[in-house]
Write a protein that holds these residues in place. Structure first.
Motif, PDB file in Angstrom:
ATOM      1  N   GLN A 191      -1.252   2.745 -10.187  1.00  0.00           N
ATOM      2  CA  GLN A 191      -0.056   1.520 -10.404  1.00  0.00           C
ATOM      3  C   GLN A 191      -0.042   0.676  -9.383  1.00  0.00           C
ATOM      4  O   GLN A 191       0.445  -0.403  -9.637  1.00  0.00           O
ATOM      5  CB  GLN A 191       1.363   2.656  -9.932  1.00  0.00           C
ATOM      6  CG  GLN A 191       1.422   3.743 -10.865  1.00  0.00           C
ATOM      7  CD  GLN A 191       2.354   4.633 -10.107  1.00  0.00           C
ATOM      8  OE1 GLN A 191       2.626   4.955  -8.979  1.00  0.00           O
ATOM      9  NE2 GLN A 191       3.093   5.203 -11.258  1.00  0.00           N
TER      10      GLN A 191
ATOM     11  N   GLU B 126       0.421  -1.042   1.717  1.00  0.00           N
ATOM     12  CA  GLU B 126       0.933   0.123   2.504  1.00  0.00           C
ATOM     13  C   GLU B 126       2.232   0.327   1.981  1.00  0.00           C
ATOM     14  O   GLU B 126       2.543   1.644   2.023  1.00  0.00           O
ATOM     15  CB  GLU B 126       1.022  -0.434   3.896  1.00  0.00           C
ATOM     16  CG  GLU B 126      -0.505  -0.765   4.518  1.00  0.00           C
ATOM     17  CD  GLU B 126      -0.479  -1.339   5.925  1.00  0.00           C
ATOM     18  OE1 GLU B 126       0.612  -1.504   6.593  1.00  0.00           O
ATOM     19  OE2 GLU B 126      -1.562  -1.632   6.449  1.00  0.00           O
ATOM     20  N   ALA B 127       3.060  -0.463   1.801  1.00  0.00           N
ATOM     21  CA  ALA B 127       4.581  -0.360   1.329  1.00  0.00           C
ATOM     22  C   ALA B 127       4.539   0.570  -0.093  1.00  0.00           C
ATOM     23  O   ALA B 127       5.119   1.257  -0.291  1.00  0.00           O
ATOM     24  CB  ALA B 127       5.396  -1.595   1.010  1.00  0.00           C
ATOM     25  N   ALA B 128       3.424   0.113  -0.867  1.00  0.00           N
ATOM     26  CA  ALA B 128       3.485   0.936  -2.406  1.00  0.00           C
ATOM     27  C   ALA B 128       3.126   2.186  -2.008  1.00  0.00           C
ATOM     28  O   ALA B 128       3.454   3.071  -2.610  1.00  0.00           O
ATOM     29  CB  ALA B 128       2.535   0.078  -3.046  1.00  0.00           C
ATOM     30  N   ARG B 129       1.847   2.428  -1.225  1.00  0.00           N
ATOM     31  CA  ARG B 129       1.629   3.848  -0.942  1.00  0.00           C
ATOM     32  C   ARG B 129       2.409   4.455  -0.178  1.00  0.00           C
ATOM     33  O   ARG B 129       2.590   5.694  -0.492  1.00  0.00           O
ATOM     34  CB  ARG B 129       0.273   3.645  -0.040  1.00  0.00           C
ATOM     35  CG  ARG B 129      -0.785   2.794  -0.642  1.00  0.00           C
ATOM     36  CD  ARG B 129      -1.521   3.893  -1.530  1.00  0.00           C
ATOM     37  NE  ARG B 129      -1.974   5.027  -1.155  1.00  0.00           N
ATOM     38  CZ  ARG B 129      -2.542   6.115  -1.903  1.00  0.00           C
ATOM     39  NH1 ARG B 129      -2.510   5.916  -3.120  1.00  0.00           N
ATOM     40  NH2 ARG B 129      -3.148   7.301  -1.271  1.00  0.00           N
ATOM     41  N   ALA B 130       3.270   4.024   0.836  1.00  0.00           N
ATOM     42  CA  ALA B 130       4.498   4.638   1.425  1.00  0.00           C
ATOM     43  C   ALA B 130       5.734   5.218   0.392  1.00  0.00           C
ATOM     44  O   ALA B 130       6.231   6.354   0.790  1.00  0.00           O
ATOM     45  CB  ALA B 130       5.057   3.793   2.295  1.00  0.00           C
ATOM     46  N   GLU B 131       5.791   4.449  -0.649  1.00  0.00           N
ATOM     47  CA  GLU B 131       6.762   5.006  -1.690  1.00  0.00           C
ATOM     48  C   GLU B 131       6.240   5.940  -2.680  1.00  0.00           C
ATOM     49  O   GLU B 131       6.541   6.329  -3.926  1.00  0.00           O
ATOM     50  CB  GLU B 131       7.138   3.516  -2.300  1.00  0.00           C
ATOM     51  CG  GLU B 131       7.917   2.675  -1.322  1.00  0.00           C
ATOM     52  CD  GLU B 131       8.562   1.437  -2.251  1.00  0.00           C
ATOM     53  OE1 GLU B 131       8.169   1.310  -3.414  1.00  0.00           O
ATOM     54  OE2 GLU B 131       9.230   0.662  -1.566  1.00  0.00           O
ATOM     55  N   GLY B 132       4.977   6.238  -2.632  1.00  0.00           N
ATOM     56  CA  GLY B 132       4.199   7.335  -3.518  1.00  0.00           C
ATOM     57  C   GLY B 132       3.593   6.458  -4.466  1.00  0.00           C
ATOM     58  O   GLY B 132       3.296   7.348  -5.633  1.00  0.00           O
ATOM     59  N   ALA B 133       3.106   5.316  -4.728  1.00  0.00           N
ATOM     60  CA  ALA B 133       2.545   4.654  -5.773  1.00  0.00           C
ATOM     61  C   ALA B 133       1.059   5.211  -5.530  1.00  0.00           C
ATOM     62  O   ALA B 133       0.432   5.295  -4.715  1.00  0.00           O
ATOM     63  CB  ALA B 133       2.602   3.437  -5.671  1.00  0.00           C
TER      64      ALA B 133
END
Length: 292
Positions: free
Chosen positions: A198, A187-194
């Protein structure tokens, strides 16, 4: 109570090590017998089986069995073929199956539950039931290589590799491991636009060392011990793996000393592969059942 517990601790530790030593001995004895027998003449080896001499380096020891084994069959070629086929299959399988598991666990698409159920259902299908249909398929498939267009995959490395790249067991191992990884990381990676690619490369796979080692060892053992499929699809000696090559030593007169020498030689790659991945494999066992 604390004193009693402390006093009993050495006894419990000794008992645990005694049990582990017994189990290790049970597993080591066949390997020890194989190695010791490979240096003995056949008659002496058979005579020693009635005593503990079978596990000891005693008697008329020599390298004659190894020399005769190389004279009877192209042992180095068989080992090379098995290592090449097994190594490539393991690498491709880890890549393809981990991608499939990543899609099943993290990506939301229609029908993924049904497809995963179908993939897992393949685990209960015996290979013998699909061997002939698969043979008919690979014998008619085209292939573009250095020699141009060819029809049929028989007598090649690809026929021993490609049908085994994806399998239900390896996908299941990755699916179960990915489900236990902390969802907050994704979820954190998706929130950062990954992107999904990636996340797969930089988040999930760096944390997947234990399951990679486990899947690699299991796949290596399955592929290295392949017998029926190579026996069906490979008739040329230049492509035969070690298990098919074992048949060379049971033609005409069986020399058991040569058989033990051959088995010792083909066991070396398995032990080397396991020792390389031993640390990650032990970590995978230790992490079983631990939730993220």
């Amino acid at each position: 109570m604390a004193m009693v517990s402390a006093d009993n601790r050495p006894l419990r530790l000794a008992a645990r090590y005694a049990v582990l030593l017994l189990v290790a001995t049970i597993f080591v004895f066949p390997l020890l017998f194989m190695v010791m027998s490979s240096f003995k003449p056949t008659q002496q080896m058979l005579a020693d089986t009635a005593s503990l001499r079978a596990f000891l380096p005693v008697g008329d020891l020599s390298l004659d069995n190894y020399r005769d084994a190389f004279a009877r069959a192209p042992v180095a070629l068989f080992v090379f073929n098995s290592v090449l086929v097994t190594g490539l299959t393991v690498l491709l399988s880890l890549a393809i199956c981990s991608l499939a598991a990543f899609s099943f666990v993290y990506m939301n698409w229609r029908g993924r539950g049904l497809l995963l159920s179908i993939v897992l259902a393949t685990l209960i299908i015996p290979f013998e039931t699909i061997a002939i249909p698969l043979l008919l398929i690979v014998s008619k498939l085209p292939w573009v290589g250095l020699d141009g267009l060819q029809i049929g995959w028989l007598n090649s490395y690809r026929v021993q590799i490609i049908p085994w790249i994806a399998d239900g067991l390896t996908i299941f191992l990755f699916v179960q491991y990915f489900k236990d990884l902390p969802g907050e990381l994704i979820e954190a990676a998706r929130a950062e636009g990954a992107t999904w690619g990636q996340i797969y490369r930089r988040v999930v796979m760096p944390l997947s060392g234990p399951v990679l080692a486990t899947a690699a060892i299991l796949k290596f053992l399955i592929m290295y011990n392949q017998y029926l499929w190579p026996l069906i699809v490979v008739q040329q000696e230049s492509y035969r793996p070690v298990m098919v090559g074992l048949g060379y030593f049971f033609q005409l007169n069986v020399a058991w000393g040569e058989v033990m020498a051959y088995l010792t030689l083909i066991t070396v790659p398995v032990l080397a592969f396991y020792l390389v991945l031993q640390r990650a494999f032990i970590a995978s066992i230790a992490s079983t059942g631990v939730k993220g």
